[in-house]
Motif scaffolding. Structure first.
Motif, PDB file in Angstrom:
ATOM      1  N   UNK A 166       1.019  -1.084   0.246  1.00  0.00           N
ATOM      2  CA  UNK A 166       0.309  -0.109   0.010  1.00  0.00           C
ATOM      3  C   UNK A 166       0.571   1.255   0.125  1.00  0.00           C
ATOM      4  N   UNK A 167       2.200   1.175   0.648  1.00  0.00           N
ATOM      5  CA  UNK A 167       2.748   2.336   1.050  1.00  0.00           C
ATOM      6  C   UNK A 167       4.201   2.301  -0.561  1.00  0.00           C
ATOM      7  N   UNK A 168       3.408   1.840  -1.492  1.00  0.00           N
ATOM      8  CA  UNK A 168       4.804   1.255  -2.733  1.00  0.00           C
ATOM      9  C   UNK A 168       4.175   2.803  -3.002  1.00  0.00           C
ATOM     10  N   UNK A 169       3.960   3.411  -3.750  1.00  0.00           N
ATOM     11  CA  UNK A 169       3.914   4.857  -4.154  1.00  0.00           C
ATOM     12  C   UNK A 169       5.016   6.076  -3.727  1.00  0.00           C
ATOM     13  N   UNK A 170       4.305   5.733  -2.541  1.00  0.00           N
ATOM     14  CA  UNK A 170       5.611   6.569  -2.041  1.00  0.00           C
ATOM     15  C   UNK A 170       7.465   5.798  -2.520  1.00  0.00           C
ATOM     16  N   UNK A 171       7.032   5.044  -2.038  1.00  0.00           N
ATOM     17  CA  UNK A 171       8.517   4.460  -2.654  1.00  0.00           C
ATOM     18  C   UNK A 171       9.287   4.620  -3.513  1.00  0.00           C
ATOM     19  N   UNK A 215      -4.053   6.442   2.515  1.00  0.00           N
ATOM     20  CA  UNK A 215      -4.878   5.408   1.103  1.00  0.00           C
ATOM     21  C   UNK A 215      -3.589   5.832   0.084  1.00  0.00           C
ATOM     22  N   UNK A 216      -3.171   4.222  -0.529  1.00  0.00           N
ATOM     23  CA  UNK A 216      -2.658   3.521  -1.295  1.00  0.00           C
ATOM     24  C   UNK A 216      -3.267   4.672  -2.494  1.00  0.00           C
ATOM     25  N   UNK A 217      -4.403   4.966  -3.051  1.00  0.00           N
ATOM     26  CA  UNK A 217      -4.920   6.020  -4.075  1.00  0.00           C
ATOM     27  C   UNK A 217      -5.258   7.084  -3.920  1.00  0.00           C
ATOM     28  N   UNK A 218      -5.296   8.004  -2.774  1.00  0.00           N
ATOM     29  CA  UNK A 218      -5.098   9.268  -1.896  1.00  0.00           C
ATOM     30  C   UNK A 218      -3.408   9.276  -2.752  1.00  0.00           C
ATOM     31  N   UNK A 219      -2.303   8.673  -2.352  1.00  0.00           N
ATOM     32  CA  UNK A 219      -1.379   8.921  -2.560  1.00  0.00           C
ATOM     33  C   UNK A 219      -0.613   9.028  -3.958  1.00  0.00           C
TER      34      UNK A 219
END
Length: 553
Positions: free
Chosen positions: A28-33, A160-164
């Motif tokens: 779920x934190x993949x977009x941040x990484x 949340x993933x979609x927000x990121x």
């Protein structure tokens, strides 16, 4: 130009001058990484999320900056909880970022979903679940403001993933207005003047200093106060280093395993000036017998702490440094020579002592580490008997030179916190004092230390037991020892060598003495397995139901 919220997150962190992030990736934190590619902020990959939280904690304690850690949703987030609670109990500024399942799946028990904001309400100053992508910059600004002001503490941002993944036009606010959050920094002038009168009228004053002195940077003011009014200074575990350990007025730690002379001085004093301390149960023991003849002045930035555990005669809500700066001009030089002589008599009458029988005693290890370490060195302990021996036998002159898990007492804190400390102060030597049980709770972070090429100096105080629990069973369970013997321990020296460290085992005082100078001066990371006496107790000790001046020794 629009950027993703994940990219905006790092823009926000850059605005807050964040240098390091400790974390562990996941779905779920993949977009941040993925957005790490667009920032100069260094990411430290730990081996377990608990290590990320403790490392951010250690970094914050040494630097005074806000520590930052992040993890994915579900188990990644829950693995941070011990570290978050530890930072909350010890008032450490931290911003924690967690990934969350997409907003459409929140509340559906989807894969790796937990209500981390709900779980962490009791152990954070505040937390946020970001549902509106446009609000991310404001949320980050608020989080850093709340974490670093007033009484510091952790703030969590759940993303949340979609927000990121959403795109926004980035604009970082210059300031935030939080109407319900206005910490008081200046003490009430009338209260400050009244405190000065009480202090000047006293004949047997004692200053009781806590972690608030370190947080506010008030060590110089504390020293001036002590020398102006000839008041001895005792401290909490968190207050170690806030007053010079070699000063004649230094009393050491008080309370459960405090020095007998500190406990006796507090019992005899007629004025107790509590500075950035919270009168917890490790210090007070039996409330009715604590400082029975003293008028208590309590200075703290958190109004909730004043009067919570003991009756305060004069409360002053405010930042410790600010309040002391206002108080000092109201005082005159005071000669309490008779009281100081009495305190010196107590120090001679009740010295710290242990039996010298030729075996390697843990107290001896602390004494020699204290002898050979530099004033600029940072000492990090884990939790247990070794922690108390370090607090008793080691002396510090710098406010941010001693790190330990105080309020939560979290075993496993030492190694990851030391990693954060070393990364925050790479020019300083970092000495770890850890039990054979505690190091096995987070020893996977030896991999993080090796990857980052950190020259840590690790001393394992190895008695093959859960020493503090065994001691409690001796005094409270009629020596019925259950689940305290570690019947298998690895070869810690060999383990260190597997991680690229120098590894040594010592079993006698002479072996330790011949090794210490070499170990502390070596440019390499080192682990020393100290095989110490198995049945040694931490003394003095205040038994349950006793006053602090009734310690056994």
């Amino acid at each position: 130009m629009e950027i993703t919220v994940a990219e905006a997150l790092f823009r926000c962190l850059e605005e807050e001058e964040v240098e390091l992030i400790f974390g562990y990736p996941g779905g779920t934190i993949l977009p941040v990484y993925d957005a790490l590619h667009s920032t100069s902020i260094k990411h430290i990959l730990v081996r377990h999320e608990q290590g990320a939280a403790h490392a951010a904690d250690g970094y914050a304690r040494v630097t005074g900056k806000v520590g930052v850690c992040m993890a994915t949703s579900g188990p990644g987030a829950t693995n941070l909880i011990t570290g978050i609670a530890n930072a909350y109990m010890d008032s450490v500024p931290m911003v924690v970022i967690t990934g969350q399942v997409p907003t459409s799946q929140v509340g559906t028990d989807s894969f790796q979903e937990v209500d981390i904001t709900g779980i962490t309400i009791p152990i954070t100053k505040h937390n946020y679940l970001v549902k509106d992508p446009q609000q991310l910059p404001v949320v980050v600004k608020k989080a850093f403001h709340i974490a670093s002001t007033g009484r510091p503490g952790p703030v969590l941002i759940d993303l949340p993933k979609d927000v990121a993944q959403a795109r926004i036009k980035f604009k970082y606010p210059k300031s935030v207005d939080l109407p319900g959050y206005k910490p008081t920094y200046k003490g009430h002038p009338a209260m400050v003047r009244q405190a000065a009168r009480i202090i000047m009228e006293s004949e047997r004053p004692v200053i009781y200093a806590g972690g608030g002195v370190r947080i506010s940077g008030a060590a110089p003011e504390l020293l001036e106060l002590s020398e102006t009014i000839s008041a001895p200074v005792t401290h909490t575990l968190m207050g170690l280093g806030c007053f010079p350990g070699d000063h004649p007025l230094f009393l050491g730690m008080l309370g459960l395993h405090g020095t007998r002379y500190a406990n006796q001085a507090v019992t005899e004093c007629d004025c107790l000036i509590a500075v950035g301390a919270r009168f917890d149960d490790r210090v007070v023991a039996r409330i009715s017998g604590f400082a029975p003849g003293a008028r208590i002045i309590h200075i703290d930035i958190d109004p909730a702490e004043i009067g919570k555990n003991v009756r305060t005669h004069l409360p002053i809500v405010g930042d410790v440094k600010t309040v002391l700066r206002a108080l000092l001009p109201c005082l005159q030089k005071k000669d309490n020579s008779r009281w100081v002589e009495r305190v010196m008599q107590l120090k001679e009458e009740y010295p710290l002592r242990y039996e010298h029988d030729g075996s390697l005693k843990p107290q001896f290890v602390m004494e020699k580490l204290n002898e050979y370490k530099k004033d600029t060195d940072i000492v990090v302990t884990d939790v247990g008997q070794h922690q108390m021996w370090a607090a008793q036998y080691m002396r510090f002159k710098e406010p941010r030179s001693f790190l330990s898990s105080g309020g939560l007492g979290a075993m496993g804190f030492c190694l990851p916190a030391a990693i954060g400390a070393k990364l925050g102060a790479p020019e300083r030597t970092v000495i770890l004092i850890v039990g054979d049980a505690g190091i096995q709770m987070t020893m996977q972070e030896l991999g993080t230390a090796a990857e980052q090429k950190l020259t840590l100096k690790i001393f394992v105080i190895n008695n093959s037991r859960l020493g503090m629990v065994r001691q409690l069973q001796e005094f409270y369970c009629n020596k019925r020892y259950i689940a305290v013997d570690l019947q298998f321990n690895p070869d810690f020296a060999a383990l260190g060598r597997l991680y690229g460290m120098e590894g040594y085992t010592v079993e006698t005082p002479d072996q330790l003495m011949s090794l210490l100078p070499e170990v502390l001066e070596s440019p390499a990371p080192v682990i020393v397995d100290c095989k110490v006496s198995r049945d040694e107790n931490v003394l003095p000790m205040v038994l349950s139901g006793s006053n602090i001046n009734e310690a056994i020794s």
